[in-house]
Design a protein around this motif. Structure first.
Motif, PDB file in Angstrom:
ATOM      1  N   VAL A   1      -0.151   5.708  -4.118  1.00  0.00           N
ATOM      2  CA  VAL A   1      -1.184   6.495  -3.207  1.00  0.00           C
ATOM      3  C   VAL A   1      -1.618   5.719  -2.123  1.00  0.00           C
ATOM      4  CG1 VAL A   1      -3.557   7.610  -3.080  1.00  0.00           C
ATOM      5  CG2 VAL A   1      -1.880   7.840  -5.117  1.00  0.00           C
TER       6      VAL A   1
ATOM      7  N   LEU B   1       0.398   4.751   0.124  1.00  0.00           N
ATOM      8  CA  LEU B   1       1.336   5.073   1.199  1.00  0.00           C
ATOM      9  C   LEU B   1       0.583   6.010   2.137  1.00  0.00           C
ATOM     10  CD1 LEU B   1       4.465   5.058  -0.330  1.00  0.00           C
ATOM     11  CD2 LEU B   1       3.766   3.278   0.970  1.00  0.00           C
ATOM     12  N   GLY B   2      -0.599   6.458   1.723  1.00  0.00           N
ATOM     13  CA  GLY B   2      -1.497   7.259   2.674  1.00  0.00           C
ATOM     14  C   GLY B   2      -1.869   6.702   3.761  1.00  0.00           C
ATOM     15  N   ALA B   3      -2.085   5.311   3.943  1.00  0.00           N
ATOM     16  CA  ALA B   3      -2.330   4.346   4.827  1.00  0.00           C
ATOM     17  C   ALA B   3      -1.258   4.645   6.141  1.00  0.00           C
ATOM     18  CB  ALA B   3      -2.593   2.924   4.354  1.00  0.00           C
TER      19      ALA B   3
ATOM     20  N   PRO C   1       7.097   2.905   5.038  1.00  0.00           N
ATOM     21  CA  PRO C   1       7.112   3.303   3.572  1.00  0.00           C
ATOM     22  C   PRO C   1       7.826   2.427   2.697  1.00  0.00           C
ATOM     23  CG  PRO C   1       8.511   4.530   5.478  1.00  0.00           C
ATOM     24  CD  PRO C   1       7.647   3.649   6.262  1.00  0.00           C
TER      25      PRO C   1
ATOM     26  N   ALA D   1      -8.488   0.567   3.501  1.00  0.00           N
ATOM     27  CA  ALA D   1      -7.851   1.722   3.262  1.00  0.00           C
ATOM     28  C   ALA D   1      -6.649   1.452   2.063  1.00  0.00           C
ATOM     29  CB  ALA D   1      -7.518   2.498   4.327  1.00  0.00           C
TER      30      ALA D   1
ATOM     31  N   ALA E   1      -0.712   7.198   7.345  1.00  0.00           N
ATOM     32  CA  ALA E   1      -1.380   8.099   8.515  1.00  0.00           C
ATOM     33  C   ALA E   1      -2.126   7.222   9.475  1.00  0.00           C
ATOM     34  CB  ALA E   1      -2.025   9.257   7.766  1.00  0.00           C
TER      35      ALA E   1
ATOM     36  N   GLY F   1      -5.810   6.116  -6.400  1.00  0.00           N
ATOM     37  CA  GLY F   1      -4.751   7.000  -7.128  1.00  0.00           C
ATOM     38  C   GLY F   1      -4.746   6.533  -8.512  1.00  0.00           C
TER      39      GLY F   1
ATOM     40  N   LEU G   1      -7.089   3.290  -1.264  1.00  0.00           N
ATOM     41  CA  LEU G   1      -6.080   4.366  -1.742  1.00  0.00           C
ATOM     42  C   LEU G   1      -5.362   4.075  -2.945  1.00  0.00           C
ATOM     43  CD1 LEU G   1      -4.829   5.114   1.665  1.00  0.00           C
ATOM     44  CD2 LEU G   1      -6.164   6.830   0.121  1.00  0.00           C
TER      45      LEU G   1
END
Length: 194
Positions: A93, A95-97, A60, A122, A99, A130, A126
């Protein structure tokens, strides 16, 4: 003092160096595009590639680079205040990667070319998603929001090439805690187990 850095010191230095590299190259790319190709409907950016690399290295903490990359792009493009919001928050957005990183594991991603490139894809998509969603929420037409996907095709290709190269370099596209432990073990073996 033994001359060794703590993980926190190493991370701070590493994050700073990647932020500096990204800011310098983003400045160069945006300036060149504005000067030499002002009417072209595409953009090139190093932000998705650097964000993907830092996501692999530190998880993160890549939020710093995603947001900073948006700010540098906007500053160099002489963007409006609304565009700053769209690019800085929209880039986050990516940062959804995280997951995907958790599901596939950093080592699983690093060891597989297909997973590495899918991860980079991705991150890039993303970011674009975003920015597109924020643009629409801020009153821009959907057609304008779709421009984030169409104008960034060159950026996507550039990101895939950079990640393909980075994963071939020892320790670059790798979780840094894993990398530091691996290097420490290798050094121990070379010293005969001490």
């Amino acid at each position: 003092m033994n001359g060794r850095r703590s993980v926190a010191q190493y991370r701070a230095m590493d994050l700073f160096m990647f932020a500096l590299i990204m800011a310098v190259f983003e400045t160069i790319v945006v300036t060149a595009a504005r000067r030499w190709f002002p009417s072209e409907p595409w953009a090139v950016s190093v932000v998705p590639a650097v964000t993907a690399i830092v996501l692999m290295r530190w998880g993160p903490w890549a939020a710093i680079h995603a947001g900073l990359g948006g700010a540098v792009f906007c500053f160099m493009s002489r963007a409006s205040g609304a565009q700053y919001i769209i690019y800085i928050i929209g880039n986050l957005v990516a940062l959804g990667a995280l997951a995907i990183r958790k599901q596939w594991t950093p080592e699983g991603i690093r060891e597989s070319t297909a997973k590495s490139l899918a991860f980079a894809l991705a991150v890039t998509l993303l970011m674009q998603l975003g920015r597109a969603v924020l643009a629409v929420l801020m009153g821009n037409p959907i057609a304008a929001a779709l421009g984030f996907f169409t104008t960034d095709v060159v950026t996507l290709l550039f990101t895939l090439v950079l990640i393909w190269i980075a994963r071939r370099l020892d320790g670059i596209f790798e979780d840094q805690k894993h990398y530091l432990l691996r290097v420490h073990e290798q050094e121990k073996e070379e010293r005969g187990g001490f």
